[in-house]
Design an enzyme around this catalytic site. Structure first.
Site, PDB file in Angstrom:
ATOM      1  N   LYS A 156      -6.955  17.484 -16.571  1.00  8.35           N
ATOM      2  CA  LYS A 156      -5.772  16.624 -16.723  1.00  8.35           C
ATOM      3  C   LYS A 156      -4.605  17.381 -17.352  1.00  8.35           C
ATOM      4  CE  LYS A 156      -7.057  12.694 -14.920  1.00  8.35           C
ATOM      5  NZ  LYS A 156      -6.347  12.125 -13.774  1.00  8.35           N
ATOM      6  N   SER A 215      -3.541  12.009 -18.141  1.00 10.76           N
ATOM      7  CA  SER A 215      -4.231  11.192 -19.138  1.00 10.76           C
ATOM      8  C   SER A 215      -3.757  11.578 -20.527  1.00 10.76           C
ATOM      9  CB  SER A 215      -5.748  11.426 -19.041  1.00 10.76           C
ATOM     10  OG  SER A 215      -6.415  10.799 -20.109  1.00 10.76           O
ATOM     11  N   THR A 221     -10.836   0.276 -16.097  1.00 13.20           N
ATOM     12  CA  THR A 221     -11.252   0.614 -14.736  1.00 13.20           C
ATOM     13  C   THR A 221     -12.768   0.773 -14.701  1.00 13.20           C
ATOM     14  OG1 THR A 221     -11.107   2.998 -15.099  1.00 13.20           O
ATOM     15  CG2 THR A 221      -9.092   1.883 -14.342  1.00 13.20           C
ATOM     16  N   TYR A 252     -12.682  17.422 -18.316  1.00 15.93           N
ATOM     17  CA  TYR A 252     -11.701  16.390 -17.987  1.00 15.93           C
ATOM     18  C   TYR A 252     -10.356  16.696 -18.659  1.00 15.93           C
ATOM     19  CZ  TYR A 252      -9.622  11.757 -17.484  1.00 15.93           C
ATOM     20  OH  TYR A 252      -8.779  10.702 -17.186  1.00 15.93           O
TER      21      TYR A 252
END
Length: 192
Positions: free
Chosen positions: A103, A87, A134, A99
């Site tokens: 990533k 990401s 998404t 996160y």
């Protein structure tokens, strides 16, 4: 071919709910030109189980899948391609701490495996998607979504099919001389 695309950006007890509320309050304070008193410090609210869950799926899952795929490839003397999904958040620090860390770990794992596996003709690369439309973004308020889109250089989110096209390329023979690379599919948010 292995594509590692599973990830979590939020988990129970990760401080996300408090963080989103505080971000919205901070945005309102900025808009009103008031002093900032709302601090979206997710780290303060994050419990161990929230951290562990995102790391388990987003980073450990990539490791376990890579290990199993490589074992199969080596046992069958198969040349292969692994494409991991990271990401832009990993490069910019523009998301929740767990996160971003996971990533970022995916990028580092990709590079380490590319160096380790090139003699076996197994290529390992990473796609660096930007904001992609998404279901994972469903937690954003309409206001946050609009602000996010307005901040994107191309004025829109990416589509899953656009990210998939990058995956198909890296997995194909057209990318036979590419390993350990990061392919940005992010609409110009970050240049790597």
């Amino acid at each position: 071919i292995l594509v590692n695309n599973a990830a979590l950006g939020v988990a129970p007890n990760d401080g996300g709910e408090q963080n989103f509320k505080l971000r919205e309050q901070m945005t309102e304070q900025r808009r009103a030109r008031e002093p900032i008193t709302a601090h979206p410090d997710q780290l303060i609210f994050m419990e161990d189980e929230g951290w562990d869950r995102v790391i388990a799926v987003t980073l450990n899952g990539v490791f376990y899948c890579c290990r199993e795929a490589v074992r199969l490839m080596v046992n069958t003397e198969t040349q292969g391609s692994i494409v991991n999904i990271s990401s832009t958040a990993a490069l910019e620090g523009s998301s929740a701490p767990h996160y971003v860390a996971a990533k970022g770990g995916v990028i580092s794992l990709t590079r380490a495996l590319a160096r380790e596996l090139f003699t076996r003709k197994i290529r390992v690369n990473t796609i660096i998607p930007g904001v992609t439309d998404t279901p994972g973004l469903s937690m954003l308020s309409d206001q946050m979504r609009k602000q996010m889109i307005a901040s994107l250089p191309m004025g829109r989110m990416g589509e899953p099919e656009e990210v998939a096209a990058g995956v198909v390329f890296l997995a194909s023979e057209d990318a036979s001389y590419i390993t350990g690379s990061m392919l940005p599919v992010n609409g110009g948010v970050s240049f790597n």
